[in-house]
Design an enzyme around this catalytic site. Structure first.
Site, PDB file in Angstrom:
ATOM      1  N   ASN A   4      11.447   4.799  -1.904  1.00 52.99           N
ATOM      2  CA  ASN A   4      10.400   3.203  -1.511  1.00 52.99           C
ATOM      3  C   ASN A   4      11.691   3.328  -1.009  1.00 52.99           C
ATOM      4  OD1 ASN A   4       8.800   4.615  -2.658  1.00 52.99           O
ATOM      5  ND2 ASN A   4       8.549   3.154  -4.502  1.00 52.99           N
ATOM      6  N   PRO A  18       0.957  -1.235  -0.188  1.00 51.99           N
ATOM      7  CA  PRO A  18      -0.253  -0.225  -0.244  1.00 51.99           C
ATOM      8  C   PRO A  18       1.082   1.693  -0.056  1.00 51.99           C
ATOM      9  CG  PRO A  18      -0.218  -1.349   1.846  1.00 51.99           C
ATOM     10  CD  PRO A  18       1.146  -2.064   1.496  1.00 51.99           C
ATOM     11  N   ASP A  19       0.412   2.585  -0.608  1.00 49.74           N
ATOM     12  CA  ASP A  19       0.921   3.487  -0.322  1.00 49.74           C
ATOM     13  C   ASP A  19       1.076   4.340   0.627  1.00 49.74           C
ATOM     14  OD1 ASP A  19      -0.455   5.517  -3.036  1.00 49.74           O
ATOM     15  OD2 ASP A  19      -0.974   4.672  -0.273  1.00 49.74           O
ATOM     16  N   PHE A  20       1.019   5.475   0.765  1.00 44.06           N
ATOM     17  CA  PHE A  20       1.181   6.228   2.121  1.00 44.06           C
ATOM     18  C   PHE A  20      -0.183   7.044   2.054  1.00 44.06           C
ATOM     19  CE2 PHE A  20       4.777   4.678   4.515  1.00 44.06           C
ATOM     20  CZ  PHE A  20       5.510   5.046   3.222  1.00 44.06           C
ATOM     21  N   ARG A  21      -0.621   7.986   0.917  1.00 45.01           N
ATOM     22  CA  ARG A  21      -1.663   8.685   1.176  1.00 45.01           C
ATOM     23  C   ARG A  21      -3.021   8.273   0.575  1.00 45.01           C
ATOM     24  NH1 ARG A  21       3.303  10.648   1.768  1.00 45.01           N
ATOM     25  NH2 ARG A  21       3.272  11.864   3.399  1.00 45.01           N
ATOM     26  N   ASP A  60      11.775  -0.676  -0.245  1.00 49.21           N
ATOM     27  CA  ASP A  60      11.114  -1.530  -0.395  1.00 49.21           C
ATOM     28  C   ASP A  60      12.233  -2.491  -1.287  1.00 49.21           C
ATOM     29  OD1 ASP A  60       8.578  -0.883  -2.423  1.00 49.21           O
ATOM     30  OD2 ASP A  60      10.734  -0.917  -2.995  1.00 49.21           O
ATOM     31  N   HIS A 101      15.438   7.884   1.512  1.00 55.29           N
ATOM     32  CA  HIS A 101      15.030   7.612   2.739  1.00 55.29           C
ATOM     33  C   HIS A 101      15.375   6.315   3.053  1.00 55.29           C
ATOM     34  CE1 HIS A 101      10.854  10.501   0.788  1.00 55.29           C
ATOM     35  NE2 HIS A 101      11.773  10.964   1.675  1.00 55.29           N
TER      36      HIS A 101
HETATM   37  N1  APR Z   1      -0.301   3.767 -10.111  1.00 59.84           N
HETATM   38  C1  APR Z   1       0.294   5.326 -10.342  1.00 59.84           C
HETATM   39  N2  APR Z   1      -0.170   5.993  -9.162  1.00 59.84           N
HETATM   40  C2  APR Z   1      -0.451   5.266  -7.932  1.00 59.84           C
HETATM   41  C3  APR Z   1      -0.413   3.666  -8.161  1.00 59.84           C
HETATM   42  C4  APR Z   1      -0.607   3.433  -9.167  1.00 59.84           C
HETATM   43  N3  APR Z   1      -0.131   1.845  -9.752  1.00 59.84           N
HETATM   44  N4  APR Z   1      -0.299   3.240  -6.530  1.00 59.84           N
HETATM   45  C5  APR Z   1      -0.537   4.930  -6.065  1.00 59.84           C
HETATM   46  N5  APR Z   1      -0.573   5.353  -7.097  1.00 59.84           N
HETATM   47  C6  APR Z   1      -0.527   7.196  -6.541  1.00 59.84           C
HETATM   48  C7  APR Z   1      -1.433   7.608  -4.995  1.00 59.84           C
HETATM   49  O1  APR Z   1      -2.133   8.715  -6.312  1.00 59.84           O
HETATM   50  C8  APR Z   1      -0.493   9.142  -4.974  1.00 59.84           C
HETATM   51  O2  APR Z   1      -0.457  10.229  -5.889  1.00 59.84           O
HETATM   52  O3  APR Z   1       1.139   7.210  -5.943  1.00 59.84           O
HETATM   53  C9  APR Z   1       0.986   8.425  -5.005  1.00 59.84           C
HETATM   54  C10 APR Z   1       1.910   7.753  -3.814  1.00 59.84           C
HETATM   55  O4  APR Z   1       1.859   8.979  -3.116  1.00 59.84           O
HETATM   56  P1  APR Z   1       2.365   8.696  -0.896  1.00 59.84           P
HETATM   57  O5  APR Z   1       1.218   7.632  -0.461  1.00 59.84           O
HETATM   58  O6  APR Z   1       2.115  10.655  -0.473  1.00 59.84           O
HETATM   59  O7  APR Z   1       3.970   8.067  -1.576  1.00 59.84           O
HETATM   60  P2  APR Z   1       5.032   8.891  -1.479  1.00 59.84           P
HETATM   61  O8  APR Z   1       4.625  10.389  -2.428  1.00 59.84           O
HETATM   62  O9  APR Z   1       5.878   8.023  -2.049  1.00 59.84           O
HETATM   63  O10 APR Z   1       5.500   9.083  -0.018  1.00 59.84           O
HETATM   64  C11 APR Z   1       7.176   9.941   0.449  1.00 59.84           C
HETATM   65  O11 APR Z   1       6.521   9.978   1.987  1.00 59.84           O
HETATM   66  O12 APR Z   1       5.401   9.378   4.071  1.00 59.84           O
HETATM   67  C12 APR Z   1       6.121   9.153   4.069  1.00 59.84           C
HETATM   68  O13 APR Z   1       8.851   8.065   3.656  1.00 59.84           O
HETATM   69  C13 APR Z   1       7.041   7.994   3.195  1.00 59.84           C
HETATM   70  O14 APR Z   1       8.960   8.186   1.142  1.00 59.84           O
HETATM   71  C14 APR Z   1       7.232   7.987   1.628  1.00 59.84           C
HETATM   72  C15 APR Z   1       7.363   9.945   1.525  1.00 59.84           C
END
Ligand code: APR
Ligand code: ZN
Length: 262
Positions: A107, A38-41, A109, A124
């Site tokens: 990331n 899962p992503d974060f936001r 991972d 990170h």
């Molecule tokens: N394809 C395209 N975009 C995607 C997909 C996908 N399959 N899945 C998710 N996304 C988009 C989401 O809509 C979101 O805009 O990827 C983005 C991920 O954003 P975040 O969840 O904020 O992740 P990230 O930008 O990597 O966060 C940065 O924040 O919490 C800290 O240390 C943590 O490294 C992380 C940093």
């Protein structure tokens, strides 16, 4: 974005990548969601379930490491068993074709490296080592995982001074690793094209990297499945799933360069 609009944008970006002297890709959690992490936001993301100020922050870790480890125990299995997806493989192939110079990833991972990418800056940190804040001891992941399986004692403690251990991933309130930060900063200054793939661009100082590229006359492209607050500063935005878009871009580049797709 309509299919036709995506095709036009993919063709435009493929040409931009071929014409650019240097291309750098900044990735975020969005490139690993199709690998099951899962992503974060996004809705239902990590910070929806675990308040970052309690579970993802260095001050709260030092006060009560059990909170961080409560979250880590839940999310780590997904990360350990994850495999690269077509988006990671497409970037690894573009590096092999000498069309991207480096990946800067937020990331932890390790999926870019598992997909075969070589030049990857983990801005990170990562979860390959576990460190002790008290005596600076540093342990390889495997040793700590084996200890946790055997002793079932959380948080894992340092063999030398018994302080709680923390993975070498950067928590909120910690500075990014020096080498990766300065390398990323200098790449952002020199690159003609920065492609941001799967990041909300919410977190500083990483979200300043595309701004540095723009300030130095470079171009900035966003690939994401939903709009970001920096879209209006980008030269091109493609809205869609990275597991689909990045292989399309790779295929278009091969077509333009008359390279046989395998
Ligand atoms: N394809 C395209 N975009 C995607 C997909 C996908 N399959 N899945 C998710 N996304 C988009 C989401 O809509 C979101 O805009 O990827 C983005 C991920 O954003 P975040 O969840 O904020 O992740 P990230 O930008 O990597 O966060 C940065 O924040 O919490 C800290 O240390 C943590 O490294 C992380 C940093
Ligand atoms: Zn110690």
């Amino acid at each position: 974005m309509s299919k036709h609009k995506v095709e036009l944008a993919v063709a435009k970006l493929a040409k931009m990548i071929i014409d650019a002297e240097q291309v750098v890709v900044l990735t975020g959690a969005g490139i690993s969601t199709e690998s099951g992490i899962p992503d974060f936001r996004s809705p239902g993301g990590v910070w929806d379930k675990w308040a970052p100020e309690i579970y993802g922050n260095i001050e709260s870790f030092l006060k009560d490491p059990k909170k961080f480890w409560e979250m880590a125990q839940k999310i780590a299995p997904n990360i350990f068993k994850a495999k690269p997806n077509p988006a990671h493989y497409a970037l690894a192939e573009l590096e092999k074709m000498d069309l991207i110079k480096a990946i800067i990833t937020q990331n932890v991972d390790g999926l870019h490296q598992k997909a075969g990418s070589i030049v990857v800056y983990e801005i990170h940190g990562n979860i390959e080592r576990f460190i002790c804040f008290t005596c600076s001891a540093s342990y390889p992941k495997g040793q700590v995982i084996r200890k946790l399986k055997k002793e079932k004692h959380y948080p894992p403690i340092c063999d030398i001074c018994s302080a709680p251990l923390k993975p070498s991933a950067v928590l909120f309130g910690e500075p990014p690793p020096k080498f990766e930060y300065y390398q990323s900063h200098s790449l952002a200054e020199k690159t003609n094209l920065m492609i941001v793939a799967g990041s909300s661009l919410e977190v500083a100082p990483v979200n300043q990297l595309p701004v540095i590229t723009l300030k130095n006359g470079g171009k900035f492209v966003i690939l994401n499945d939903q709009p970001t607050y920096m879209d209006d500063r980008a030269d091109l935005v493609i809205i869609g799933k990275l597991g689909t878009i990045l292989p399309l871009i790779l295929a278009k580049i091969k077509e333009l360069l008359n390279i046989k797709s395998d």
